[in-house]
Scaffold this motif. Structure first.
Motif, mmCIF file in Angstrom:
data_model
loop_
_atom_site.group_PDB
_atom_site.id
_atom_site.type_symbol
_atom_site.label_atom_id
_atom_site.label_comp_id
_atom_site.label_asym_id
_atom_site.label_seq_id
_atom_site.Cartn_x
_atom_site.Cartn_y
_atom_site.Cartn_z
ATOM 1 N N CYS A 5 0.871 -1.167 0.000
ATOM 2 C CA CYS A 5 0.000 0.000 0.000
ATOM 3 C C CYS A 5 0.909 1.217 0.000
ATOM 4 O O CYS A 5 1.749 1.369 0.905
ATOM 5 C CB CYS A 5 -0.911 -0.006 1.220
ATOM 6 S SG CYS A 5 -2.038 1.412 1.309
ATOM 7 N N VAL A 6 0.758 2.068 -1.007
ATOM 8 C CA VAL A 6 1.700 3.166 -1.216
ATOM 9 C C VAL A 6 0.935 4.477 -1.347
ATOM 10 O O VAL A 6 -0.019 4.578 -2.126
ATOM 11 C CB VAL A 6 2.548 2.908 -2.483
ATOM 12 C CG1 VAL A 6 3.457 4.089 -2.777
ATOM 13 C CG2 VAL A 6 3.367 1.636 -2.312
ATOM 14 N N LEU A 35 2.317 17.982 -1.313
ATOM 15 C CA LEU A 35 2.292 18.226 -2.753
ATOM 16 C C LEU A 35 0.899 18.014 -3.317
ATOM 17 O O LEU A 35 0.131 17.203 -2.829
ATOM 18 C CB LEU A 35 3.284 17.318 -3.483
ATOM 19 C CG LEU A 35 2.956 15.837 -3.663
ATOM 20 C CD1 LEU A 35 3.974 15.195 -4.605
ATOM 21 C CD2 LEU A 35 2.914 15.073 -2.366
ATOM 22 N N GLU A 36 0.600 18.786 -4.363
ATOM 23 C CA GLU A 36 -0.665 18.642 -5.063
ATOM 24 C C GLU A 36 -0.610 17.446 -6.016
ATOM 25 O O GLU A 36 0.457 16.947 -6.362
ATOM 26 C CB GLU A 36 -0.997 19.918 -5.846
ATOM 27 C CG GLU A 36 -1.497 21.064 -4.988
ATOM 28 C CD GLU A 36 -0.379 21.869 -4.355
ATOM 29 O OE1 GLU A 36 0.797 21.584 -4.676
ATOM 30 O OE2 GLU A 36 -0.673 22.774 -3.560
ATOM 31 N N LEU A 37 -1.789 17.049 -6.480
ATOM 32 C CA LEU A 37 -1.881 15.914 -7.387
ATOM 33 C C LEU A 37 -1.086 16.150 -8.664
ATOM 34 O O LEU A 37 -0.463 15.225 -9.208
ATOM 35 C CB LEU A 37 -3.348 15.638 -7.727
ATOM 36 C CG LEU A 37 -3.624 14.470 -8.679
ATOM 37 C CD1 LEU A 37 -3.079 13.170 -8.128
ATOM 38 C CD2 LEU A 37 -5.121 14.361 -8.950
ATOM 39 N N VAL A 124 -2.865 5.113 -2.688
ATOM 40 C CA VAL A 124 -3.821 5.958 -1.971
ATOM 41 C C VAL A 124 -3.463 7.410 -2.229
ATOM 42 O O VAL A 124 -2.370 7.866 -1.879
ATOM 43 C CB VAL A 124 -3.796 5.680 -0.453
ATOM 44 C CG1 VAL A 124 -4.782 6.601 0.273
ATOM 45 C CG2 VAL A 124 -4.108 4.217 -0.166
ATOM 46 N N HIS A 125 -4.390 8.122 -2.888
ATOM 47 C CA HIS A 125 -4.230 9.577 -2.996
ATOM 48 C C HIS A 125 -5.223 10.227 -2.043
ATOM 49 O O HIS A 125 -6.435 10.106 -2.210
ATOM 50 C CB HIS A 125 -4.472 10.094 -4.411
ATOM 51 C CG HIS A 125 -4.433 11.598 -4.455
ATOM 52 N ND1 HIS A 125 -3.297 12.320 -4.130
ATOM 53 C CD2 HIS A 125 -5.392 12.523 -4.729
ATOM 54 C CE1 HIS A 125 -3.554 13.604 -4.223
ATOM 55 N NE2 HIS A 125 -4.821 13.757 -4.577
ATOM 56 N N TRP A 157 -9.081 6.853 -3.897
ATOM 57 C CA TRP A 157 -9.155 8.326 -3.852
ATOM 58 C C TRP A 157 -9.940 8.695 -2.602
ATOM 59 O O TRP A 157 -11.134 8.434 -2.505
ATOM 60 C CB TRP A 157 -9.843 8.804 -5.121
ATOM 61 C CG TRP A 157 -10.146 10.257 -5.231
ATOM 62 C CD1 TRP A 157 -9.506 11.304 -4.646
ATOM 63 C CD2 TRP A 157 -11.190 10.828 -6.039
ATOM 64 N NE1 TRP A 157 -10.077 12.493 -5.026
ATOM 65 C CE2 TRP A 157 -11.108 12.228 -5.878
ATOM 66 C CE3 TRP A 157 -12.172 10.288 -6.875
ATOM 67 C CZ2 TRP A 157 -11.993 13.088 -6.522
ATOM 68 C CZ3 TRP A 157 -13.040 11.150 -7.515
ATOM 69 C CH2 TRP A 157 -12.948 12.535 -7.342
ATOM 70 N N LEU A 158 -9.251 9.298 -1.633
ATOM 71 C CA LEU A 158 -9.887 9.674 -0.376
ATOM 72 C C LEU A 158 -10.061 11.179 -0.303
ATOM 73 O O LEU A 158 -9.108 11.942 -0.503
ATOM 74 C CB LEU A 158 -9.043 9.191 0.812
ATOM 75 C CG LEU A 158 -8.958 7.680 1.006
ATOM 76 C CD1 LEU A 158 -8.076 7.347 2.209
ATOM 77 C CD2 LEU A 158 -10.348 7.077 1.189
#
Length: 209
Positions: A5-6, A35-37, A124-125, A157-158
């Motif tokens: 899980c990264v 940092l932003e996406l 996971v973002h 995506w959380l």
């Protein structure tokens, strides 16, 4: 189900929670960064070549962190302030830049090894400020797939609140974790509900006080 899980940003909450739930403290490239996406996507697209190039890292936010102008990544933990006031100077950053750049070159190599392996990864973002939309997640997933053909991954995506309606491809899902005022680590119970469940690790929910 997943071998790893990264985290893919946004900031320290996601790194803390992933490590708490998985029990795995092995470092990955985007851990503890702010940092932003867009910076995540660019780093993956360019194989990290634009991160920490010489001469592009400066004090930011009054010296509370360093910003890499080439990637717009903010480093809160990697550079150490030498002065008693605890504020980074350009001298601090210039002196420490080679060792920090070497660390991230090593982590970039670890990323390449992981994506070329047969490991199945859950990325996971944490969209901590509800800035992204389904199109952004499609672009992120497509970038990962294009840069690493054959890599087996899913993307979680959380957000703080549910996203607007929009198509998400197979392997991309969303959920929510609330903001907890004055607790940078986030809501343990919410992270257990969404992440530990997906990893098949129910975890031990903890109070969020």
């Amino acid at each position: 189900m997943y071998d790893l899980c990264v985290g893919l940003g946004y900031h320290c909450e996601s790194t803390h929670q992933i490590r708490r739930i998985t029990g795995d403290s092995r470092a990955h490239f985007f851990d503890w960064l702010d940092l932003e996406l867009a910076s995540v996507v660019e780093a993956v697209e360019t194989d990290f070549r634009h991160v920490l190039r010489p001469g592009l890292t400066d004090p930011f936010d009054g010296g509370s962190c360093a910003i890499d102008r080439g990637s717009d990544i903010r480093f809160f933990h990697e550079f150490r302030a030498e002065a008693p006031h605890g504020r980074l100077t350009q001298t601090d950053i210039d002196a420490q830049h080679p060792s920090v750049a070497a660390k991230f070159a090593h982590l970039a190599g670890r990323w390449r090894t992981m994506t070329a392996s047969g490991a199945r990864v859950l990325y996971v973002h944490h969209d901590a400020f509800d800035e992204a939309d389904p199109g952004d997640m499609r672009h992120l997933a497509a970038t990962l797939a294009a840069q690493h053909p054959g890599h087996r991954f899913d993307l979680l995506w959380l957000r703080r609140t549910p996203p607007a309606a929009g198509f998400l491809p197979d392997g991309v899902t969303w959920d929510t974790v609330p903001l907890v005022p004055d607790r940078w680590q986030g809501d343990d119970r919410a992270w257990d509900r969404t992440l530990a469940t997906r990893l098949g690790r129910p975890g031990t929910p903890r109070p969020t006080g």
